[in-house]
Design a protein around this motif. Sequence first.
Motif, PDB file in Angstrom:
ATOM      1  N   LEU A  28       2.176  -4.362   0.461  1.00 47.29           N
ATOM      2  CA  LEU A  28       2.765  -2.972  -0.164  1.00 47.29           C
ATOM      3  C   LEU A  28       1.604  -2.393  -0.344  1.00 47.29           C
ATOM      4  O   LEU A  28       1.431  -0.998  -0.223  1.00 47.29           O
ATOM      5  CB  LEU A  28       3.679  -3.320  -1.370  1.00 47.29           C
ATOM      6  N   PHE A  29       0.577  -2.965  -0.803  1.00 48.65           N
ATOM      7  CA  PHE A  29      -0.526  -2.293  -1.105  1.00 48.65           C
ATOM      8  C   PHE A  29      -1.330  -1.683   0.168  1.00 48.65           C
ATOM      9  O   PHE A  29      -2.011  -0.656   0.155  1.00 48.65           O
ATOM     10  CB  PHE A  29      -1.926  -3.313  -1.712  1.00 48.65           C
ATOM     11  N   VAL A  30      -1.255  -2.342   1.314  1.00 47.16           N
ATOM     12  CA  VAL A  30      -1.972  -2.078   2.421  1.00 47.16           C
ATOM     13  C   VAL A  30      -1.025  -1.048   3.180  1.00 47.16           C
ATOM     14  O   VAL A  30      -1.348  -0.334   4.121  1.00 47.16           O
ATOM     15  CB  VAL A  30      -2.461  -3.050   3.390  1.00 47.16           C
ATOM     16  N   LEU A  31       0.159  -0.904   2.769  1.00 47.48           N
ATOM     17  CA  LEU A  31       1.224  -0.146   3.505  1.00 47.48           C
ATOM     18  C   LEU A  31       0.702   1.329   3.687  1.00 47.48           C
ATOM     19  O   LEU A  31       0.746   1.659   4.867  1.00 47.48           O
ATOM     20  CB  LEU A  31       2.510   0.057   2.700  1.00 47.48           C
ATOM     21  N   PRO A  32       0.184   2.194   2.619  1.00 44.75           N
ATOM     22  CA  PRO A  32      -0.116   3.252   2.879  1.00 44.75           C
ATOM     23  C   PRO A  32      -1.208   3.434   3.965  1.00 44.75           C
ATOM     24  O   PRO A  32      -1.369   4.549   4.890  1.00 44.75           O
ATOM     25  CB  PRO A  32      -0.857   3.864   1.561  1.00 44.75           C
ATOM     26  N   ALA A  33      -2.138   2.768   4.024  1.00 42.18           N
ATOM     27  CA  ALA A  33      -3.568   2.704   4.973  1.00 42.18           C
ATOM     28  C   ALA A  33      -2.746   2.522   6.200  1.00 42.18           C
ATOM     29  O   ALA A  33      -3.320   2.991   7.164  1.00 42.18           O
ATOM     30  CB  ALA A  33      -4.276   1.562   4.446  1.00 42.18           C
ATOM     31  N   VAL A  34      -1.936   1.548   6.352  1.00 36.20           N
ATOM     32  CA  VAL A  34      -1.241   1.288   7.802  1.00 36.20           C
ATOM     33  C   VAL A  34      -0.429   2.260   8.265  1.00 36.20           C
ATOM     34  O   VAL A  34      -0.547   2.770   9.320  1.00 36.20           O
ATOM     35  CB  VAL A  34      -0.232  -0.044   7.566  1.00 36.20           C
ATOM     36  N   VAL A  35       0.289   2.953   7.304  1.00 35.46           N
ATOM     37  CA  VAL A  35       1.226   4.207   7.640  1.00 35.46           C
ATOM     38  C   VAL A  35       0.104   5.407   8.351  1.00 35.46           C
ATOM     39  O   VAL A  35       0.303   6.044   9.395  1.00 35.46           O
ATOM     40  CB  VAL A  35       1.978   4.823   6.506  1.00 35.46           C
ATOM     41  N   PHE A  36      -0.748   5.668   7.558  1.00 35.97           N
ATOM     42  CA  PHE A  36      -1.660   6.494   7.623  1.00 35.97           C
ATOM     43  C   PHE A  36      -2.368   6.267   8.826  1.00 35.97           C
ATOM     44  O   PHE A  36      -2.534   7.166  10.098  1.00 35.97           O
ATOM     45  CB  PHE A  36      -2.852   6.470   6.712  1.00 35.97           C
ATOM     46  N   LEU A  37      -2.960   4.969   9.368  1.00 40.48           N
ATOM     47  CA  LEU A  37      -3.520   4.658  10.528  1.00 40.48           C
ATOM     48  C   LEU A  37      -2.707   4.690  11.800  1.00 40.48           C
ATOM     49  O   LEU A  37      -2.980   5.260  12.759  1.00 40.48           O
ATOM     50  CB  LEU A  37      -4.024   3.205  10.534  1.00 40.48           C
TER      51      LEU A  37
END
Lengths: 311, 416
Positions: A28-37
Motif C-alpha cells: 500500500l505504501f509503494v502503491l502511489p509510486a507504482v501508479v505514478f510510474l
Amino acid sequence: MIARRSTGAATATGRPPNRRRVPLTAYLFVLPAVVFLAATVLYPLVFNIDLSFRDAGLRQIVTGDADFVGLDNYAEELANPDFRSALAISLIYTVLSVGVSFACGLGLAVFLNKTFPGRNLMRSLLLIAWVLPTVVSANIWRWILDGTYGLLNTVLGGLGLLDKGVFWLVEPTSALISVVTATVWSTAPFAMILLLAGLQSIPETLYEAARIDGAGPWQRFSRITVPMLRPVSMTVLLLLFVTTFKTFDTIYLMTRGGPGDATTILPIHAYLEAFQFFRFGTGAAATTVMLLIPLALSLFYFRSLRREEAS
Amino acid sequence: MSRSGMRDLGRLSAVALLAGALVAGCGSGGEEAQEPGGVTTLSLWHFYGPPESATGGALVRFLQRYEQAHPGVKVEPRHIPFGDFNRTILQSAAGGELPDIALIGATSTQAMAEAGIIEDLSDRVAKWGKQDAYLPSIWQTTQVGGKTYALPHVADTYAVYYNTELLDEAGVKPPKTWDEMAETARKLTSGDRQGLAVSGVEGEEGATALVIRILAAGGDVTKIDSPAANKALTQFKQLVDSGAMSKGIIGWNEEDVKNQFANGRAAMMINSATYVSTLRKENPDLKWKIALLPGDTRQVTFLAAENLAITSGSSHPDAAWDLMTWMQDPKALAEYLPDRNKLATRDDVPADGDEARSVFAEQLKSAWAPSGALAEHSSEVFTHVQGALQAAISGSATVDQALAEAQQKIDKTLAE
C-alpha cells in the motif's frame, strides 16, 4: 555464499506470525509510486512500442484506429538511409563524447583530489557548466563558434593562428566536433564529481604502502587508482552513455542536426519523422531502437555488477 | 481584502458554481452550451507569444476589443510555443481536448483538415460571401479538396531590406533583377561586411530564399533538378564563393539574419515584414528601406500566412464563426495589423500609410504558396531544398549533385 544461504533458511523457518500483513501495508505504501510510474513511464513506453507496430499517420493519431502492420515500420526504417546515418552519427557522437568526457572528468578528479588553495572554488566553478540549463549553454556555444562574430575566431585570429573566419558549425566535421565539445563541457564536471567521490573512498594506506615499496606516481595511478575506481568508473560510463545517447536539446539548438545530416542523431531523426513529417509509426520505431541500445548496455552492466559482487 | 471578506467571497463563489452547474444542467438541450450568466467562453490557441510579448500582446488586445463589443462572449487565448504547436493540437485532438478556434500556419491547413481536426466551413463561407475580397494565393491556402476549412488571419511575406547609407556610399540602387542583385551585393561587400544576407538554416526555414530564387528563374520547387533551379543555386554558390554572401547563412535563422543587418554586417537582407517594427524599436539609428524582390523570368515572393479554423472539438461553432468573421472585418483589421506588424490578406483594408509596410503590401500581390500535393508535404520538400543549398554551399557536393540528390528525396516524399 554459504553464509548467505543459511540466513535465508533461517528467515524461512522462523517466519513471524504477522508476516503476511507486513507486505500488504508495504504494498500500500509503494502503491502511489507504482501508479505514478505506471502512468508516466510504463504507459507511454508501451504506447510507443505499440505505435511502432502500426501504420500511424496524422489521421490515425487523431481517430486512434491505426492498422497493425507488424515489423513494417522497422523494415522501412532499416532501409532508410537517413535512419542508418542517424544511428551511426548517434553512436559516433556518444562514444566520442563519453570517452572524452570520462577522460577529462578523471583528470580533473585526480587533480582536485589533492589539497591546494582555491580547490573548493575551482570545483564549484566547474560544476556550473553542468548545472547551466542547456538552452543557455548551447546558445553560448553557438555564439562562441559563429563564423563572423564568434569568440573562438577572434581569439585564434588574435593569436595569429587564423587569418580568415572559420564557420565551425557550417562544416560537417567541425560541426560534429563542436557538438561533442559542447556536450563534454557540460558532462565532464558530472563525471568529475562521481569519480572524485570514488577517489576519496580509496584508503590512503594503500598509497603509503605502495610508496614504501618504491612505486612511482604512474604505477600508483595504474596499479591502485584505476583498479580501485573500476566499479565507480563503470557506473559513470553507463550514466554518461545513457544521458549522452538521448541528447536532443544541445544539438538541436546548436545545429538543428545540420549541416545536412552531419549532426542528425537518432533523437532528432525520430523527432523529424514524428512531429515534422507526421510519420508516427516510423518515428516510434526509431525511438524504440533508441531505447534498446542503452537498455542492452544497462543489462550488461548489471550482469557484470552481480558477477563482481559474487566474486 | 479582510480575511472574513475572503471567506464570504469563497462561500459566494461556491454557491455561484452550484447555481451555474444547475443552469448548465437545465440548458443542456440547446445546440450551443451556455455557461453561467449567459456568457459563452471561446478558447483560442495560437503561437504568437505570451500576452506580455509584442506579438502575443497585439492578439490579446485585438480579442479584448471583441469582448468589449460583445458582452456575452469571453475569449480565452492560450499561447503554445511555435515548435510545440502542431504537436499539442494533435495530442489534444487524440485526447478530445481541442479548443474552439485554432490559429494555425497556413501550410498546416491541409494536413489538419485531412486529419479531421478542423471543420468544413464551406456553407458558412457561402452565406458570408466575402471570399472574393481575398488575394487568390492566400485564399487558396484555406481550400482542401474543393472545400473551405479556414479563414485567412494575417499574411507576411519576404522582400529586400536595404541599408540606405551603405548603398549611397557605394553609389548603387536596390537591384531590379537577380543579375543586378549579384552585382550590387558584390559592390557592397568589403572587409567583414557582406552584400546580402539570407537565412539558410537547417530545415524548412532555411529554404525560403532559395525557393524565391528558383521561382524567379521560372522553376518549380518539386522539380529542382532543372535548369532554372540550377541557375538559382549556382548563383547563390557564386555569391558565397565571392564573399558577397556569407558561408554562415547555413547556420543563420531569420532572427540571426536580422541581427547581421541591424549591426551593419549585411548591406541587404531578404526577410519578412516581421522585423519592420523590431528594427525601428531596437535600432532607431539604422537607416533602411524596403525594396521589392528582384525578378528574373518572373518576380515572385514566398507567402507566410496564418489561418483561423474551427476545430472538430468546438462546442460553440456559431460563436466561434462570429468571432472569426469579426476578426476579418476591414475596420478591425486596420487597427490590428500595424499593432501585430503583419499584412492584410484582403484588398479592402484601408492602408495605414506606412512606407515600409506599403512596399510589403505591394510585394504580397506576387506571393506564392505551395498547393496540392506540395502543400501536404511542404515541410519535408523544403527541408530537402535546404539540403541542396547546404550541400552546395559547404562544398560537400557540386551544384549538379546536390540538386540531383535532393530531387530523389523530393520524388520519394511526393510519391507517398
